[in-house]
Design an enzyme around this catalytic site. Structure first.
Site, short mmCIF file in Angstrom:
data_model
loop_
_atom_site.label_atom_id
_atom_site.label_comp_id
_atom_site.label_asym_id
_atom_site.label_seq_id
_atom_site.Cartn_x
_atom_site.Cartn_y
_atom_site.Cartn_z
N ASP A 1 1.02 -1.31 0.18
CA ASP A 1 -0.09 0.02 -0.14
C ASP A 1 0.44 1.33 0.04
OD1 ASP A 1 -2.14 -1.61 0.05
OD2 ASP A 1 -2.16 -1.77 2.61
N THR B 1 -9.78 -5.51 2.07
CA THR B 1 -10.81 -5.95 3.01
C THR B 1 -11.47 -4.91 3.91
OG1 THR B 1 -8.78 -5.87 4.62
CG2 THR B 1 -9.27 -7.74 3.69
N THR C 1 -5.62 -11.74 3.99
CA THR C 1 -7.06 -11.25 3.35
C THR C 1 -8.03 -12.45 3.08
OG1 THR C 1 -6.08 -11.77 1.15
CG2 THR C 1 -5.47 -9.41 2.03
N GLY D 1 -0.42 13.96 -3.29
CA GLY D 1 -2.02 13.79 -3.57
C GLY D 1 -2.24 12.50 -4.23
N GLN E 1 1.81 -5.89 -3.38
CA GLN E 1 2.34 -6.26 -1.82
C GLN E 1 3.46 -5.49 -1.63
OE1 GLN E 1 1.37 -9.80 -3.52
NE2 GLN E 1 -0.52 -8.85 -2.92
N ASN F 1 -5.44 -10.30 -3.25
CA ASN F 1 -5.04 -9.96 -2.19
C ASN F 1 -4.63 -8.31 -2.30
OD1 ASN F 1 -2.89 -10.81 -3.46
ND2 ASN F 1 -1.82 -11.52 -1.62
N GLY G 1 -4.57 -4.59 -3.68
CA GLY G 1 -5.65 -3.64 -3.80
C GLY G 1 -4.86 -2.28 -4.04
N HIS G 2 -4.90 -1.99 -5.54
CA HIS G 2 -4.28 -0.68 -6.00
C HIS G 2 -5.30 0.15 -6.41
CE1 HIS G 2 -0.54 -3.60 -7.22
NE2 HIS G 2 -0.91 -3.68 -5.93
N LEU H 1 3.38 12.37 1.22
CA LEU H 1 3.92 13.21 2.03
C LEU H 1 2.79 14.27 2.50
CD1 LEU H 1 6.90 13.80 -0.18
CD2 LEU H 1 7.10 13.60 2.48
N ASP H 2 1.85 14.71 1.87
CA ASP H 2 0.64 15.42 2.27
C ASP H 2 0.06 15.18 3.36
OD1 ASP H 2 0.09 13.70 0.04
OD2 ASP H 2 -2.02 14.36 0.52
N LYS I 1 1.62 2.14 -5.20
CA LYS I 1 2.47 1.54 -6.28
C LYS I 1 1.35 1.75 -7.62
CE LYS I 1 2.45 -2.37 -4.40
NZ LYS I 1 2.05 -2.34 -2.76
P1 GDP Z 1 -0.78 0.12 -3.68
O1 GDP Z 1 -1.27 -1.05 -3.06
O2 GDP Z 1 0.48 0.31 -3.31
O3 GDP Z 1 -1.14 0.50 -4.88
O4 GDP Z 1 -1.41 1.44 -2.77
P2 GDP Z 1 -3.00 1.42 -2.39
O5 GDP Z 1 -3.81 2.02 -3.63
O6 GDP Z 1 -3.26 0.27 -1.64
O7 GDP Z 1 -2.93 2.63 -1.21
C1 GDP Z 1 -2.35 3.92 -1.61
C2 GDP Z 1 -3.52 4.88 -1.21
O8 GDP Z 1 -2.92 6.11 -1.12
C3 GDP Z 1 -4.66 5.13 -2.45
O9 GDP Z 1 -5.72 5.24 -1.86
C4 GDP Z 1 -3.92 6.00 -3.50
O10 GDP Z 1 -5.33 6.73 -3.83
C5 GDP Z 1 -3.23 6.96 -2.27
N1 GDP Z 1 -2.31 7.91 -2.67
C6 GDP Z 1 -1.23 7.45 -3.39
N2 GDP Z 1 -0.07 8.45 -3.40
C7 GDP Z 1 -0.87 9.75 -2.24
C8 GDP Z 1 -0.45 10.66 -2.19
O11 GDP Z 1 0.75 11.31 -2.64
N3 GDP Z 1 -1.00 11.47 -1.26
C9 GDP Z 1 -2.38 10.96 -0.83
N4 GDP Z 1 -3.00 11.78 -0.25
N5 GDP Z 1 -2.85 9.63 -1.08
C10 GDP Z 1 -1.93 9.05 -2.33
P1 IMO Z 2 -0.85 -4.29 -2.21
O1 IMO Z 2 -0.43 -4.90 -3.47
C1 IMO Z 2 -0.91 -4.66 2.54
C2 IMO Z 2 -0.99 -8.86 3.77
C3 IMO Z 2 -2.07 -9.42 4.56
C4 IMO Z 2 -1.54 -10.25 5.44
C5 IMO Z 2 -0.36 -11.13 4.65
C6 IMO Z 2 -0.80 -12.33 3.97
O2 IMO Z 2 -2.32 -3.61 -2.34
O3 IMO Z 2 0.24 -3.57 -1.63
P2 IMO Z 2 -2.46 -12.84 2.12
O4 IMO Z 2 -3.76 -12.81 1.95
O5 IMO Z 2 -1.59 -12.47 1.15
O6 IMO Z 2 -2.22 -14.43 2.26
O7 IMO Z 2 -2.07 -12.25 3.38
O8 IMO Z 2 -0.17 -9.99 3.53
N1 IMO Z 2 -1.10 -8.38 2.35
C7 IMO Z 2 -1.20 -7.08 2.30
N2 IMO Z 2 -1.03 -5.73 2.84
N3 IMO Z 2 -1.04 -4.61 0.88
C8 IMO Z 2 -1.57 -5.78 -0.04
O9 IMO Z 2 -1.15 -5.65 -1.33
C9 IMO Z 2 -1.28 -6.81 0.77
N4 IMO Z 2 -1.57 -8.20 0.24
C10 IMO Z 2 -1.28 -8.97 1.17
O10 IMO Z 2 -2.78 -8.23 5.14
O11 IMO Z 2 -0.86 -9.80 6.50
MG MG Z 3 -3.04 -1.54 -1.78
#
Ligand code: GDP
Ligand code: IMO
Ligand code: MG
Length: 437
Positions: A18, A303, A131, A423, A226, A43, A45-46, A334-335, A21
């Site tokens: 998270d 989740t 998850t 942002g 991940q 698992n 969530g992007h 950073l924001d 990416k």
């Molecule tokens: P990923 O799993 O690495 O793709 O990240 P996620 O999408 O699960 O979580 C990142 C969250 O931060 C998402 O809701 C993005 O829209 C949000 N996001 C990404 N970059 C920024 C940022 O620079 N500032 C803010 N406020 N949100 C961001």
């Molecule tokens: P993204 O791609 C954050 C964590 C789960 C758990 C462990 C194992 O959005 O960054 P799993 O269901 O993979 O067997 O769970 O890994 N986990 C993540 N945490 N971001 C993810 O994906 C994750 N995918 C799995 O919370 O601790």
């Molecule tokens: Mg994610």
């Protein structure tokens, strides 16, 4: 000499997932031809905010909104229903689907999800808080060599014979957990046969396809799921996921040799977050944590669980930079640290009065370590419009305290900073390294 082209880039999480990416795969996809997922399944969530629309992808690579060619490669595990739903959702938004699915990716079945829950329960304090999407049990079957692959899914005879065996084994196994599961074979077979029919047009040998594409000069984004510290071989075992969530996983997960991968970009969140179980040395559990969670909207995409948050840990990120061979980093969110003063960054771990040389990886050792911090001035809150305006103006318009925070990260990691994110929108980005791709 025959020239071999290499215009590719990998986006890899440096922590526990998270990091943002998805945003940067979408950003780089603007200039790319193909976006590839090489590990994990739904698992992940992007979140991508593209032209004002928010997309949440679990399996679909983040090039979807741009109608780029997207590939789910052999290193992934696929829940066919989730994938078909994501295809339908994009179609409903009028997007053209340009997907290729590896014939050797592995398929998640209902019994994998049931077993994910049962295994978690029986692991007690070693549970990772998964998850519950069946990820671990599906990778277990892959390693045990009785997994069912996408090629089997689209060939009903193969599917039937392999599923008959696996279904019986899994049913018996579930019974051993004293659990009751009575979904009958035919309903699973019929359901999955129909998924196979619908996915068949997308299925190919993606390793051959990708290598050919690279050799012909196409630009590829490898989208990590991940984060490095969740990886099976080089993460905090057993509190992680079941695939190699780092750049080392790209070659095995796609069939693209490492010399063709190109640049490796590490994504770092300005603080740390973690969903699920496992140690988290810089975790905060006070009102600062609530403020960061609130400002960073730190709730799991898959989740909906509140994410645990804490100070930035450069000591473990240094380890991730090493494992991935990172060329440069992107700093996100950073924001979301606005209005928090002072800020802290962990730079070292102390164990029995001594400073450790490198991140100790073994959770039983990490448990005994004390994180050491440097303290920084925070910056004032701003509206999202103000942050967007600053992004337009560039690096010099950032608050001085934020520039100091960023410079410290660069000096500590001894790694260039490619981009800065203030942002969620694609445009809330400051580019420091032009022509990354
Ligand atoms: P990923 O799993 O690495 O793709 O990240 P996620 O999408 O699960 O979580 C990142 C969250 O931060 C998402 O809701 C993005 O829209 C949000 N996001 C990404 N970059 C920024 C940022 O620079 N500032 C803010 N406020 N949100 C961001
Ligand atoms: P993204 O791609 C954050 C964590 C789960 C758990 C462990 C194992 O959005 O960054 P799993 O269901 O993979 O067997 O769970 O890994 N986990 C993540 N945490 N971001 C993810 O994906 C994750 N995918 C799995 O919370 O601790
Ligand atoms: Mg994610």
């Amino acid at each position: 000499m025959i020239e071999k082209k290499n215009n590719n880039i990998a986006i890899i999480g440096m922590s526990w997932g998270d990091e943002g990416k998805g945003k940067f795969c979408d950003y780089l996809a603007q200039k790319a031809d193909i976006v590839v997922r090489f590990n994990g399944g739904n698992n992940a969530g992007h979140t991508v905010v593209s032209d004002g629309i928010k997309y949440k992808f679990k399996l679909m690579p983040s090039g979807g909104p741009l109608e780029k060619e997207v590939i789910i490669a052999n290193g992934c595990v696929v829940d066919p229903k989730v994938l078909l739903d994501e295809i339908e959702n994009l179609k409903k938004l009028g997007k053209k689907i340009n997907l290729k699915l590896s014939s050797t990716s592995h398929i998640i079945f209902p019994f994998h999800k049931v077993l994910d829950g049962l295994e978690e329960e029986s692991k007690g304090k070693y549970s990772a808080g998964t998850t519950k999407r069946g990820i671990g049990p599906t990778y277990s079957d892959k390693a045990a060599r009785w997994g069912i692959r996408t090629f089997d899914l689209i060939n009903p005879q193969l599917l039937k014979s392999k599923l008959e065996k696996l279904y019986k084994i899994k049913k018996d196994l579930i019974n051993l957990y004293d659990s009751h599961w009575d979904t009958d074979f035919n309903s699973i077979y019929e359901e999955y046969k129909s998924y196979g029919d619908r996915l068949k047009p997308y299925v190919i040998d993606t390793a051959y396809y990708l290598n050919k594409a690279i050799d012909s000069g196409k630009k590829i984004v490898f989208e990590g799921a991940q984060g490095t510290l969740l990886g099976i071989d080089h993460g905090m075992y057993p509190f992680g996921t079941s695939s190699n969530a780092n750049a080392l996983g790209i070659s095995a997960g796609t069939g693209v040799p490492s010399k063709k991968i190109g640049k490796i970009i590490g994504v770092i969140k300005a603080y740390t977050s973690r969903v699920g179980g496992g140690l988290f040395p810089t975790e905060l559990t006070n009102s600062i944590a609530e403020k960061i969670r609130d400002q960073g909207k730190e709730y799991g995409t898959v989740t909906g669980r509140p994410r645990r948050v804490g100070w930035l840990d450069l000591f473990n990120i240094k380890y991730s930079i090493m494992i991935n061979g990172v060329d440069s980093v992107i700093i996100t969110l950073l924001d979301a640290l606005e209005g928090i003063n002072p800020l802290k960054i962990c730079t070292a771990y102390e164990l029995e009065g001594r400073l450790l040389e490198s991140w100790p990886i073994q959770s039983e050792i990490i448990e005994q370590c004390k994180p050491l911090y440097n303290t920084f001035n925070g910056w004032e809150p701003k509206t999202s419009e103000e942050w967007s305006e600053i992004a337009k103006q560039g690096f010099n318009a950032l608050p001085l305290a934020m520039k100091t925070y960023i410079q410290f990260i660069k000096d500590e990691l001894q790694t260039d900073i490619a981009m800065i994110s203030i942002g969620p929108d694609r445009n809330d980005t400051i580019v420091l390294e032009e022509n990354l791709l």
